[in-house]
Write a protein that holds these residues in place. Structure first.
Motif, mmCIF file in Angstrom:
data_model
loop_
_atom_site.group_PDB
_atom_site.id
_atom_site.type_symbol
_atom_site.label_atom_id
_atom_site.label_comp_id
_atom_site.label_asym_id
_atom_site.label_seq_id
_atom_site.Cartn_x
_atom_site.Cartn_y
_atom_site.Cartn_z
ATOM 1 N N ARG A 1 0.742 -1.422 0.239
ATOM 2 C CA ARG A 1 -0.029 0.014 0.020
ATOM 3 C C ARG A 1 0.963 1.145 -0.050
ATOM 4 O O ARG A 1 0.662 2.076 -0.710
ATOM 5 C CB ARG A 1 -0.952 -0.106 1.346
ATOM 6 N N ASN A 2 1.990 1.202 0.675
ATOM 7 C CA ASN A 2 2.799 2.439 0.937
ATOM 8 C C ASN A 2 3.440 2.781 -0.423
ATOM 9 O O ASN A 2 3.740 3.741 -0.712
ATOM 10 C CB ASN A 2 3.981 2.293 1.755
ATOM 11 N N TRP A 3 3.840 1.631 -1.255
ATOM 12 C CA TRP A 3 4.614 1.680 -2.465
ATOM 13 C C TRP A 3 3.684 2.196 -3.416
ATOM 14 O O TRP A 3 3.930 3.038 -4.302
ATOM 15 C CB TRP A 3 4.922 0.363 -2.734
ATOM 16 N N ASP B 1 -5.926 13.243 -2.203
ATOM 17 C CA ASP B 1 -5.951 12.996 -0.864
ATOM 18 C C ASP B 1 -5.341 11.594 -0.382
ATOM 19 O O ASP B 1 -4.682 11.479 0.686
ATOM 20 C CB ASP B 1 -7.566 12.839 -0.395
ATOM 21 N N LEU B 2 -5.402 10.508 -0.919
ATOM 22 C CA LEU B 2 -4.956 9.137 -0.909
ATOM 23 C C LEU B 2 -3.245 9.354 -0.839
ATOM 24 O O LEU B 2 -2.616 8.761 0.004
ATOM 25 C CB LEU B 2 -5.100 8.328 -1.962
ATOM 26 N N ILE B 3 -2.900 10.203 -1.827
ATOM 27 C CA ILE B 3 -1.336 10.427 -1.765
ATOM 28 C C ILE B 3 -0.771 11.251 -0.636
ATOM 29 O O ILE B 3 0.200 10.676 -0.092
ATOM 30 C CB ILE B 3 -0.908 11.046 -3.107
ATOM 31 N N ALA B 4 -1.431 12.107 -0.220
ATOM 32 C CA ALA B 4 -0.952 12.947 0.903
ATOM 33 C C ALA B 4 -1.702 12.305 2.405
ATOM 34 O O ALA B 4 -0.635 12.601 3.284
ATOM 35 C CB ALA B 4 -1.678 14.262 0.936
ATOM 36 N N ASP B 5 -2.310 11.329 2.663
ATOM 37 C CA ASP B 5 -2.722 10.894 3.857
ATOM 38 C C ASP B 5 -1.554 10.161 4.352
ATOM 39 O O ASP B 5 -0.826 9.230 3.583
ATOM 40 C CB ASP B 5 -4.030 9.983 3.669
#
Length: 284
Positions: free
Chosen positions: A64-66, A280-284
């Motif tokens: 998920r992080n990648w 938002d997903l990128i920044a979260d």
């Protein structure tokens, strides 16, 4: 059902083959809680011991992080490009090109998870292996049973209902012409359920065989199963998938020429919402 719907929304964001995409605040919730959701899904198929469960959570978290850092920015750029295309010249070539892009995104994800999943698979006991195969087989049987309980007409009507709802969500109220275009396209759609079931069964059979190989050969076989979907797709299924794709793309091009200014604003609003969700997903 909630999990399935959220997953579908994320998949649509990945595929990016049309302006008919889905987005909502719940997408962020599903994405950020992917470890729990994935573990919940795996529990339906196999009982992992504590060490394996910990290993799976690490795999999911790292993936998920990648994905957040590497892949989501690519999705955003694809969405921006597609929105520009939608607002200029919307053509078959541009849309079909998005399919290639989508396949690359999905391929990247599979390559990323392949090695750690194979290592996890190597730790499964014979009992766990059989449990996994048996449960997947039961799921396939259940899918087939549900399919066979419906007539061809019922399947077509249900699909049309879903298609009309799908486009209404994006375009708002449909005109008679738009409804007719969608109806005709639905009638031209080729049902590939049985062929997809054969594909799934062939892949499951390959998994069962891989479990029976010597440990040194498992990695090669599992690699094919995880990343080489085309290996299991028949020529007939590939041809019908391509025909359905072209029918869908032609429908999008036809619909685009019928959109009112209000509907175009509606589509652009959805693009903006989806891009904002990805941000938002990128920044979260």
């Amino acid at each position: 059902m909630l999990i399935k719907i959220n997953t579908k929304k994320i998949i649509h964001a990945m595929v990016v083959i049309s302006f008919v995409l889905l987005a909502s605040c719940s997408t962020s919730f599903a994405y950020n809680n992917l470890p729990w959701l994935s573990s919940f899904w795996v529990d339906d198929y196999i009982d992992l011991n504590s060490s394996q469960a910990k290993q799976l959570k690490i795999i999911i978290k790292q993936t998920r992080n990648w994905h957040r850092q590497v892949e989501l920015p690519k999705y955003k750029q694809d969405l921006i490009k597609l929105q520009k295309t939608f607002n200029s010249e919307f053509n078959i070539s541009d849309l079909t090109q998005q399919v290639t892009v989508a396949k690359l995104h999905w391929s990247n994800l599979l390559v990323q998870v392949k090695a750690p999943l194979i290592e996890l698979a190597k730790t499964l006991s014979t009992k766990q292996q059989q449990e996994l195969v048996t449960n997947i087989q039961a799921n396939l049987a259940d899918e087939l049973k549900q399919y066979q309980e419906q007539t061809t007409q019922q399947l077509s009507e249900e699909r049309l209902k879903e298609q009309l709802s799908y486009y209404k969500d994006w375009l708002g109220k449909l005109t008679k012409q738009q409804t007719q275009l969608i109806t005709v396209a639905n009638e031209q759609h080729i049902n590939t359920f049985v062929l997809w079931q054969r594909y799934k069964q062939n892949r499951l059979n390959a998994l069962q065989q891989a479990f029976n190989y010597e440990l040194r050969n498992v990695e090669q076989q599992m690699s094919i199963i995880i990343t080489d979907r085309e290996y299991f797709i028949s020529e007939e299924l590939a041809a019908k998938n391509q025909a359905n794709l072209m029918a869908h793309v032609n429908l999008l091009v036809s619909l685009n020429s019928t959109l009112s200014d209000k509907q175009r604003r509606h589509v652009n609003k959805h693009f903006a919402e989806l891009i904002e969700t990805v941000d938002d997903l990128i920044a979260d």
